[in-house]
Write an enzyme that holds these catalytic residues in place. Structure first.
Site, PDB file in Angstrom:
ATOM      1  N   ARG A 170       1.156  -0.762   0.119  1.00 14.87           N
ATOM      2  CA  ARG A 170       0.482  -0.326   0.293  1.00 14.87           C
ATOM      3  C   ARG A 170       0.953   1.665   0.453  1.00 14.87           C
ATOM      4  O   ARG A 170       0.658   2.486   1.155  1.00 14.87           O
ATOM      5  CB  ARG A 170      -0.870  -0.523   1.051  1.00 14.87           C
ATOM      6  CG  ARG A 170      -1.903  -1.051   1.365  1.00 14.87           C
ATOM      7  CD  ARG A 170      -3.200  -1.155   0.076  1.00 14.87           C
ATOM      8  NE  ARG A 170      -3.829  -1.510   0.072  1.00 14.87           N
ATOM      9  CZ  ARG A 170      -4.027  -3.394  -0.126  1.00 14.87           C
ATOM     10  NH1 ARG A 170      -3.197  -3.529  -0.232  1.00 14.87           N
ATOM     11  NH2 ARG A 170      -4.987  -4.168  -0.003  1.00 14.87           N
ATOM     12  N   CYS A 215     -10.886  -0.632   3.487  1.00 16.25           N
ATOM     13  CA  CYS A 215     -10.025  -0.518   4.686  1.00 16.25           C
ATOM     14  C   CYS A 215      -9.498   0.856   4.961  1.00 16.25           C
ATOM     15  O   CYS A 215      -9.367   1.157   4.611  1.00 16.25           O
ATOM     16  CB  CYS A 215      -8.990  -1.824   4.451  1.00 16.25           C
ATOM     17  SG  CYS A 215      -9.471  -3.608   4.674  1.00 16.25           S
ATOM     18  N   GLU A 241      -4.716   3.966   6.563  1.00 21.75           N
ATOM     19  CA  GLU A 241      -5.210   3.337   4.697  1.00 21.75           C
ATOM     20  C   GLU A 241      -5.960   4.661   4.153  1.00 21.75           C
ATOM     21  O   GLU A 241      -5.127   4.663   2.687  1.00 21.75           O
ATOM     22  CB  GLU A 241      -5.269   1.501   4.471  1.00 21.75           C
ATOM     23  CG  GLU A 241      -4.911   0.956   3.354  1.00 21.75           C
ATOM     24  CD  GLU A 241      -5.350   0.728   2.839  1.00 21.75           C
ATOM     25  OE1 GLU A 241      -6.199   1.503   2.319  1.00 21.75           O
ATOM     26  OE2 GLU A 241      -5.690  -0.576   2.276  1.00 21.75           O
TER      27      GLU A 241
HETATM   28  N1  EPU Z   1     -11.017 -10.824  10.692  1.00 22.77           N
HETATM   29  C1  EPU Z   1     -11.665 -11.141  11.698  1.00 22.77           C
HETATM   30  N2  EPU Z   1     -13.010 -10.031  11.731  1.00 22.77           N
HETATM   31  C2  EPU Z   1     -12.924  -8.852  11.042  1.00 22.77           C
HETATM   32  C3  EPU Z   1     -12.363  -9.026   9.766  1.00 22.77           C
HETATM   33  C4  EPU Z   1     -11.254  -9.738   9.629  1.00 22.77           C
HETATM   34  O1  EPU Z   1     -11.589 -11.601  12.273  1.00 22.77           O
HETATM   35  O2  EPU Z   1     -13.509  -7.979  10.893  1.00 22.77           O
HETATM   36  C5  EPU Z   1     -10.181 -12.027  10.556  1.00 22.77           C
HETATM   37  C6  EPU Z   1     -10.671 -13.135   8.711  1.00 22.77           C
HETATM   38  O3  EPU Z   1     -11.200 -14.220   9.465  1.00 22.77           O
HETATM   39  C7  EPU Z   1      -9.008 -13.400   8.909  1.00 22.77           C
HETATM   40  C8  EPU Z   1      -7.776 -12.270   8.980  1.00 22.77           C
HETATM   41  O4  EPU Z   1      -8.646 -11.258  10.203  1.00 22.77           O
HETATM   42  O5  EPU Z   1      -8.658 -14.149   9.263  1.00 22.77           O
HETATM   43  C9  EPU Z   1      -7.786 -11.229   7.775  1.00 22.77           C
HETATM   44  O6  EPU Z   1      -8.989 -10.912   7.348  1.00 22.77           O
HETATM   45  P1  EPU Z   1      -9.166 -10.782   5.419  1.00 22.77           P
HETATM   46  O7  EPU Z   1      -8.742 -11.730   4.792  1.00 22.77           O
HETATM   47  O8  EPU Z   1     -10.392 -10.230   5.095  1.00 22.77           O
HETATM   48  O9  EPU Z   1      -8.079  -9.465   5.143  1.00 22.77           O
HETATM   49  P2  EPU Z   1      -7.557  -8.232   6.109  1.00 22.77           P
HETATM   50  O10 EPU Z   1      -6.259  -8.005   6.428  1.00 22.77           O
HETATM   51  O11 EPU Z   1      -8.494  -7.705   6.638  1.00 22.77           O
HETATM   52  C10 EPU Z   1      -6.398  -7.125   2.872  1.00 22.77           C
HETATM   53  C11 EPU Z   1      -6.963  -6.045   2.304  1.00 22.77           C
HETATM   54  C12 EPU Z   1      -8.368  -6.035   2.015  1.00 22.77           C
HETATM   55  C13 EPU Z   1      -8.289  -7.250   1.441  1.00 22.77           C
HETATM   56  C14 EPU Z   1      -8.144  -8.335   1.309  1.00 22.77           C
HETATM   57  C15 EPU Z   1      -7.948  -9.511   1.089  1.00 22.77           C
HETATM   58  C16 EPU Z   1      -5.236  -4.348   3.772  1.00 22.77           C
HETATM   59  C17 EPU Z   1      -5.512  -3.310   4.860  1.00 22.77           C
HETATM   60  N3  EPU Z   1      -6.692  -4.908   3.649  1.00 22.77           N
HETATM   61  O12 EPU Z   1      -8.100  -7.234   4.615  1.00 22.77           O
HETATM   62  O13 EPU Z   1      -7.523  -4.904   1.355  1.00 22.77           O
HETATM   63  O14 EPU Z   1      -8.514  -7.088  -0.191  1.00 22.77           O
HETATM   64  O15 EPU Z   1      -7.084  -8.026   2.266  1.00 22.77           O
HETATM   65  O16 EPU Z   1      -6.786  -9.792   0.103  1.00 22.77           O
HETATM   66  O17 EPU Z   1      -4.340  -4.588   4.025  1.00 22.77           O
HETATM   67  C18 EPU Z   1      -8.474  -2.131   1.371  1.00 22.77           C
HETATM   68  O18 EPU Z   1      -6.963  -2.293   0.796  1.00 22.77           O
HETATM   69  O19 EPU Z   1      -9.381  -1.784   1.605  1.00 22.77           O
HETATM   70  C19 EPU Z   1      -8.557  -3.725   1.333  1.00 22.77           C
HETATM   71  C20 EPU Z   1      -9.977  -3.806   1.600  1.00 22.77           C
END
Ligand code: EPU
Length: 302
Positions: free
Chosen positions: A177, A226, A296
């Protein structure tokens, strides 16, 4: 901010710049938040140096708006005008494995357009809202894909040096990012080198990513994706969720019930509401986990 002077208006028209007075920026952001200012629509890339000179000469501060999907804009009358690229037709041209894409092109449409030409690699970016220029500046990524991996060339206006430049992919650093572009660099066009893949195979990848996204992220609600970056080795969404903060609200700004790192505007949220919610969640996470979450979302304060 308003440009009232007739001479400046004439000079802008001569540069092919269309002015929309008192534009409501809330209509141009995915959060549906943002005050009003004059919006300057650029129809020719080559007019940008003269445009920036003109604005500087008249001491008119300006900002450059992409797709507005990762942006929180302040409330009320804003103290700068906003520049915006008009979308040319066509906005994507394919040449072998290369896709030449205008910065104003919609990211999702670019992914599917390339797919139809049997060019893959971008499947993970399906469902990421915004323009290709915005995705490039942030090095947008999802499901293991980041746009920076495919960049071979970028056309950019470097405001600090007052010049257009063509940068090779290896002259730019793409991190999580984050890119090495300066904050006032304007993305204009990019060339992507994409791997050949049959359309049907790409479509399958796209479907899988769409399903994953639908299962875990709020769709059809006003958000900026995010809000916080993930700290190294951890997940901001999981930490916020573990603290039981889903549903926490300030006015109409609310932590999504679906994904705790998405903050949604459920009605008439102001930037003030959203910023207060961000500050509150950041404080609570820091108190419990000792981690200060970094935004972000990009904030343009009034
Ligand atoms: N989780 C929770 N509760 C929640 C959300 C997530 O327990 O409310 C847990 C999930 O179960 C999982 C872990 O946290 O075990 C990671 O969650 P997720 O796979 O949704 O990925 P993330 O790290 O929250 C990142 C990116 C997203 C992107 C997704 C998919 C960032 C800040 N976010 O989310 O990007 O869509 O991976 O690759 O890097 C964005 O950049 O705006 C964005 C949404």
């Amino acid at each position: 901010m308003h440009i009232n002077e007739a001479q400046i208006r004439q000079d802008l028209a001569a540069l092919g710049v269309e002015v929309q007075s008192s534009a409501a920026l809330a209509t141009l952001t995915s959060l549906g938040i943002g005050g009003t200012t004059d919006l300057l629509r650029i129809t020719r890339h080559d007019s940008i140096p003269a445009l920036v000179d003109l604005l500087d000469r008249h001491k008119i501060p300006h900002k450059f708006l992409g797709g507005g999907s990762n942006l929180l804009i302040g409330d009320g009358e804003l103290p700068w005008v906003v520049l915006h690229l008009a979308k040319p037709a066509p906005d994507v041209v394919i040449e072998g494995n290369f896709a030449h894409v205008d910065a104003a092109a919609d990211l999702g449409r670019t992914v599917t357009f390339c797919a139809k030409h049997d060019l893959g690699g971008l499947e993970g970016l399906i469902g990421v809202p915004g323009t290709v220029g915005g995705a490039l500046r942030m090095n947008a990524g999802a499901y293991g894909t980041q746009i920076g991996s495919y960049v071979t060339e970028v056309k950019v206006y470097r405001a600090a040096q007052r010049k257009m430049e063509i940068l090779r992919g290896d002259q730019i650093s793409f991190e999580y990012r984050h890119t090495s572009f300066a904050p006032d660099d304007m993305m204009l066009a990019v060339t992507l080198n994409l791997p050949s893949k049959p359309y049907k195979e790409i479509l399958q990848g796209i479907r899988i990513c769409n399903e994953k996204r639908r299962a875990s992220q709020p769709m059809g609600q006003k958000s900026a994706g995010c809000i916080f970056k993930n700290p190294p080795g951890a997940s901001a969404g999981r930490m916020i969720d573990e603290l039981g903060l889903k549903g926490l609200s300030v006015g109409d700004a609310r932590v999504s019930d679906r994904h705790a790192n998405f903050f949604v505007n459920t009605g008439q949220a102001s930037a003030g509401d959203m910023l207060a919610l961000i500050a509150d969640v950041r404080d609570r996470v820091e108190k419990t986990y000792g981690v200060k979450l970094e935004n972000e979302v990009v904030v343009w304060s009034a």
